[in-house]
Design an enzyme around this catalytic site. Structure first.
Site, short mmCIF file in Angstrom:
data_model
loop_
_atom_site.label_atom_id
_atom_site.label_comp_id
_atom_site.label_asym_id
_atom_site.label_seq_id
_atom_site.Cartn_x
_atom_site.Cartn_y
_atom_site.Cartn_z
N GLU A 38 16.41 56.55 -90.53
CA GLU A 38 17.56 55.93 -90.51
C GLU A 38 17.55 55.27 -92.14
O GLU A 38 17.14 55.34 -92.44
CB GLU A 38 17.42 54.70 -89.49
CG GLU A 38 18.85 53.78 -89.42
CD GLU A 38 18.37 52.74 -89.85
OE1 GLU A 38 19.64 51.74 -90.67
OE2 GLU A 38 17.06 52.39 -90.88
N ALA A 62 27.07 52.81 -96.62
CA ALA A 62 26.55 53.86 -95.71
C ALA A 62 25.50 53.96 -95.00
O ALA A 62 24.51 53.02 -95.13
CB ALA A 62 26.72 54.97 -96.44
N HIS A 63 25.76 54.49 -92.96
CA HIS A 63 24.26 53.93 -92.42
C HIS A 63 24.42 55.11 -91.83
O HIS A 63 25.41 55.79 -91.21
CB HIS A 63 25.04 53.14 -91.00
CG HIS A 63 23.67 53.08 -90.05
ND1 HIS A 63 24.05 53.12 -88.56
CD2 HIS A 63 22.82 52.61 -90.11
CE1 HIS A 63 22.72 52.79 -88.51
NE2 HIS A 63 21.90 52.54 -89.52
N ILE A 64 23.22 55.91 -91.99
CA ILE A 64 22.69 57.21 -91.19
C ILE A 64 21.48 57.20 -91.24
O ILE A 64 21.13 56.89 -90.90
CB ILE A 64 22.75 58.14 -92.88
CG1 ILE A 64 22.92 59.71 -92.39
CG2 ILE A 64 21.64 57.49 -93.88
CD1 ILE A 64 24.12 60.50 -91.94
#
Length: 109
Positions: free
Chosen positions: A8, A18-20
């Protein structure tokens, strides 16, 4: 490679944030199931697709692309290193935060 690596990452701020989340593992295991499910169930604002070198020629290894490059790299690195460390999570539990939700703030969901 270990059986399954989950990572994460969150990079940037504002509209460039951006969150991945990443799942890396053999196609025949849970990662393969997650990969196929992600492709088959797009959601509003997220359109997963197979990364290609050019149309009709997918990158190898097959890569499911959902978000920005820096966050993806950081999330994969977190998965590889089995981060976060338990001590870091335990230390942070007393002051949770999320850039999209702050309890008590007007407009929080």
């Amino acid at each position: 490679m270990r059986a399954l690596e989950i990572g994460e990452s969150f990079v940037g701020s504002g509209p460039e944030a951006a969150h991945i989340n990443t799942v890396l593992g053999p196609r025949s295991g849970p990662a393969g199931t997650a990969w196929a499910t992600a492709l088959a169930t797009p959601t509003a604002g997220h359109a997963p697709f197979v990364a290609v070198v050019r149309p009709g020629l997918p990158a190898k290894p097959l890569t499911l692309f959902v978000n920005n490059r820096a966050a993806t790299r950081a999330a994969l690195e977190s998965g590889r290193r089995a981060l976060p460390a338990l001590d870091d999570v335990l230390e942070a539990r007393h002051a949770p935060e999320n850039p999209f939700f702050r309890p008590g703030e007007r407009g929080s969901r």
